[in-house]
Scaffold this active site. Structure first.
Site, PDB file in Angstrom:
ATOM      1  N   GLU A  52       0.772  -1.179  -0.186  1.00 49.49           N
ATOM      2  CA  GLU A  52       0.073   0.070  -0.034  1.00 49.49           C
ATOM      3  C   GLU A  52       0.832   1.314  -0.129  1.00 49.49           C
ATOM      4  OE1 GLU A  52      -3.025   0.492   3.091  1.00 49.49           O
ATOM      5  OE2 GLU A  52      -3.602   2.427   2.120  1.00 49.49           O
ATOM      6  N   GLU A 101     -12.606   3.057   2.562  1.00 55.44           N
ATOM      7  CA  GLU A 101     -11.741   3.396   3.783  1.00 55.44           C
ATOM      8  C   GLU A 101     -12.337   4.496   4.438  1.00 55.44           C
ATOM      9  OE1 GLU A 101      -7.284   1.694   5.060  1.00 55.44           O
ATOM     10  OE2 GLU A 101      -7.549   3.478   3.799  1.00 55.44           O
TER      11      GLU A 101
HETATM   12 MN    MN Z   1      -5.625   2.814   2.789  1.00 55.29          MN
END
Ligand code: MN
Length: 290
Positions: free
Chosen positions: A150, A244
């Site tokens: 990520e 998210e």
């Molecule tokens: Mn994230």
């Protein structure tokens, strides 16, 4: 046009810990809001009941993905061998946990702590991260699991801030099951736009986080999700797309502080998640039209 990507939601929309009752809530709410996948952070997984979690997910028909960042005293990008070793142990344990609860994707800042570094990454630190992630990728490959790198912004890591950084790191790790994980919140800070990185990643894109620039309700900020969804369609991305969002209304010990969740962007996780699911489903479907 229907969306074939698994659509996910981060557990921190619902609950701040992994105690059995919280897992039950997160699983039930995720399914009720129409999602295919729950993402669980393994920051605080000491209380996680593996068998009960796996069973709850199976009963609800949900996929699971796990994520985490490391810590400054357990960091594979450190110059200090003891710190690197603790980071490697956290990664190995978390990969095993992901596997045991039925997940195929383990992603996040697997290469460093999640926090503000006081200096640039060192050559030794980078070599340490590459070496540990190579071992982790080999272990993940034995059961067909995917690791996500990520890409996080400069205030949360000094290892990879752009898609190009991540592709270089993945090249150096050298395993096909190590893929790029883009997050629109971080892209907004570090990338030139939300399109070019998706095109750069192409078929090496393995996981996606969709979040607003302030991490609140999708569409309430300034991010150009239409362009982002077009780009995902351009490269034929079929992997998970996970929403998210973080608010001081739901606090996870440790993780919320690492993510600098200081303010209240929403109170009602169910309303937020339903809204995001509709936003993703309709936006992705519309973007697939040419
Ligand atoms: Mn994230």
């Amino acid at each position: 046009m229907t969306v074939t990507n698994p659509l996910g939601v981060h557990a921190l929309v619902w609950v701040g810990d992994t105690a059995p009752a919280s897992i039950e809530t997160a699983v039930a709410e995720t399914a009720a809001a129409g999602y295919d996948l729950l993402e669980l952070s393994l920051h605080d997984s000491a209380n996680l009941d593996v068998a009960a979690t796996r069973s709850a997910l199976e009963t609800a028909g949900l996929q699971i993905a796990c994520s985490r960042g490391l810590a400054f005293d357990a960091d594979v990008s450190s110059d200090d061998p003891a710190v690197v070793e603790r980071g490697a142990k956290l990664l190995a344990d978390s990969l095993q946990l992901t596997r045991e609860i039925g997940g195929t994707h383990f992603t996040g800042a697997l290469y460093s702590a999640l926090g503000k570094y006081p200096a640039p990454l060192t050559a030794t630190g980078r070599a340490n991260a590459v070496r540990v992630l190579r071992e982790l990728a080999a272990e993940a490959a034995t059961t067909g699991m995917t690791l996500g790198l990520e890409i996080c912004n400069r205030y949360e890591t000094n290892v990879i801030n752009t898609c190009r950084d991540a592709l270089r790191l993945a090249d150096d790790i050298g395993f096909d099951n190590v893929l790029v994980h883009l997050d629109t919140y971080h892209m907004n800070i570090e990338e030139a736009d939300l399109v070019r990185p998706v095109h750069e990643a192409g078929d090496r894109l393995g996981y996606v986080h969709v979040g607003e620039n302030h991490r609140g309700y999708l569409g309430s900020g300034h991010l150009d999700f239409t362009a982002f969804f077009h780009a995902l369609s351009d490269v034929g991305y079929t992997g998970p797309i996970t929403f998210e969002s973080f608010s001081s209304a739901v606090v996870a010990p440790g993780l919320s502080a690492d993510l600098a969740v200081w303010r209240n962007l929403w109170d009602d996780g169910a309303d937020l998640a339903r809204h995001a699911h509709t936003f993703l489903r309709t936006g992705l479907a519309a973007a697939a039209h040419r």
